[in-house]
Design a protein around this motif. Structure first.
Motif, PDB file in Angstrom:
ATOM      1  N   MET A   1       0.824  -1.184   0.000  1.00 40.18           N
ATOM      2  CA  MET A   1       0.000   0.000   0.000  1.00 40.18           C
ATOM      3  C   MET A   1       0.873   1.254   0.000  1.00 40.18           C
ATOM      4  O   MET A   1       0.503   2.257  -0.577  1.00 40.18           O
ATOM      5  CB  MET A   1      -0.946   0.002   1.192  1.00 40.18           C
ATOM      6  N   SER A   2       2.028   1.186   0.635  1.00 46.80           N
ATOM      7  CA  SER A   2       2.887   2.367   0.694  1.00 46.80           C
ATOM      8  C   SER A   2       3.395   2.757  -0.686  1.00 46.80           C
ATOM      9  O   SER A   2       3.608   3.936  -0.951  1.00 46.80           O
ATOM     10  CB  SER A   2       4.053   2.119   1.648  1.00 46.80           C
ATOM     11  N   SER A   3       3.566   1.779  -1.563  1.00 50.30           N
ATOM     12  CA  SER A   3       3.994   2.115  -2.916  1.00 50.30           C
ATOM     13  C   SER A   3       2.890   2.879  -3.651  1.00 50.30           C
ATOM     14  O   SER A   3       3.182   3.759  -4.453  1.00 50.30           O
ATOM     15  CB  SER A   3       4.380   0.868  -3.693  1.00 50.30           C
ATOM     16  N   THR A   4       1.652   2.544  -3.360  1.00 50.14           N
ATOM     17  CA  THR A   4       0.526   3.258  -3.964  1.00 50.14           C
ATOM     18  C   THR A   4       0.503   4.696  -3.475  1.00 50.14           C
ATOM     19  O   THR A   4       0.295   5.624  -4.255  1.00 50.14           O
ATOM     20  CB  THR A   4      -0.811   2.565  -3.625  1.00 50.14           C
ATOM     21  N   LEU A   5       0.738   4.888  -2.180  1.00 53.98           N
ATOM     22  CA  LEU A   5       0.783   6.243  -1.633  1.00 53.98           C
ATOM     23  C   LEU A   5       1.944   7.041  -2.226  1.00 53.98           C
ATOM     24  O   LEU A   5       1.803   8.236  -2.499  1.00 53.98           O
ATOM     25  CB  LEU A   5       0.898   6.195  -0.109  1.00 53.98           C
ATOM     26  N   ALA A   6       3.072   6.372  -2.455  1.00 57.77           N
ATOM     27  CA  ALA A   6       4.210   7.045  -3.061  1.00 57.77           C
ATOM     28  C   ALA A   6       3.896   7.454  -4.500  1.00 57.77           C
ATOM     29  O   ALA A   6       4.260   8.550  -4.936  1.00 57.77           O
ATOM     30  CB  ALA A   6       5.430   6.130  -3.029  1.00 57.77           C
ATOM     31  N   GLU A  41      -7.940   2.161  -5.942  1.00 58.53           N
ATOM     32  CA  GLU A  41      -7.276   0.947  -5.463  1.00 58.53           C
ATOM     33  C   GLU A  41      -7.080   0.987  -3.956  1.00 58.53           C
ATOM     34  O   GLU A  41      -7.116  -0.050  -3.300  1.00 58.53           O
ATOM     35  CB  GLU A  41      -5.926   0.769  -6.152  1.00 58.53           C
ATOM     36  N   LEU A  42      -6.844   2.172  -3.408  1.00 56.13           N
ATOM     37  CA  LEU A  42      -6.694   2.281  -1.959  1.00 56.13           C
ATOM     38  C   LEU A  42      -8.004   1.939  -1.253  1.00 56.13           C
ATOM     39  O   LEU A  42      -8.007   1.302  -0.198  1.00 56.13           O
ATOM     40  CB  LEU A  42      -6.278   3.697  -1.559  1.00 56.13           C
ATOM     41  N   ILE A  43      -9.119   2.365  -1.840  1.00 57.27           N
ATOM     42  CA  ILE A  43     -10.417   2.122  -1.232  1.00 57.27           C
ATOM     43  C   ILE A  43     -10.817   0.657  -1.372  1.00 57.27           C
ATOM     44  O   ILE A  43     -11.234   0.027  -0.415  1.00 57.27           O
ATOM     45  CB  ILE A  43     -11.491   3.050  -1.847  1.00 57.27           C
ATOM     46  N   THR A  44     -10.703   0.114  -2.593  1.00 62.49           N
ATOM     47  CA  THR A  44     -11.045  -1.283  -2.832  1.00 62.49           C
ATOM     48  C   THR A  44      -9.826  -1.990  -3.412  1.00 62.49           C
ATOM     49  O   THR A  44      -9.438  -1.717  -4.545  1.00 62.49           O
ATOM     50  CB  THR A  44     -12.214  -1.420  -3.827  1.00 62.49           C
TER      51      THR A  44
END
Length: 65
Positions: A1-6, A41-44
């Protein structure tokens, strides 16, 4: 998930740096689309799906003769 935030932070930084005019409107639109996809993607998460076999409405065929 941290890669998505990055990735989200990187795209937001690109959007801030990009000058807003007619020539860059398409590029900004693409960035906004990527940003929306990543936020979704973060939500689902990718593994979770809505619906599946057996769910939904199937009226079937009917004869009117």
């Amino acid at each position: 998930m941290s890669s998505t935030l990055a990735k989200i932070a990187e795209i937001e930084a690109k959007m801030i740096q990009t000058q807003k005019n007619k020539a860059t409107a398409h590029h900004l639109g693409l960035l906004k689309a990527r940003l929306a996809k990543l936020r979704r993607e973060l939500i689902t998460p990718k593994g979770a799906r809505d619906g599946g076999p057996g769910e939904g409405f199937d009226p079937g065929r009917s004869r009117l003769h």
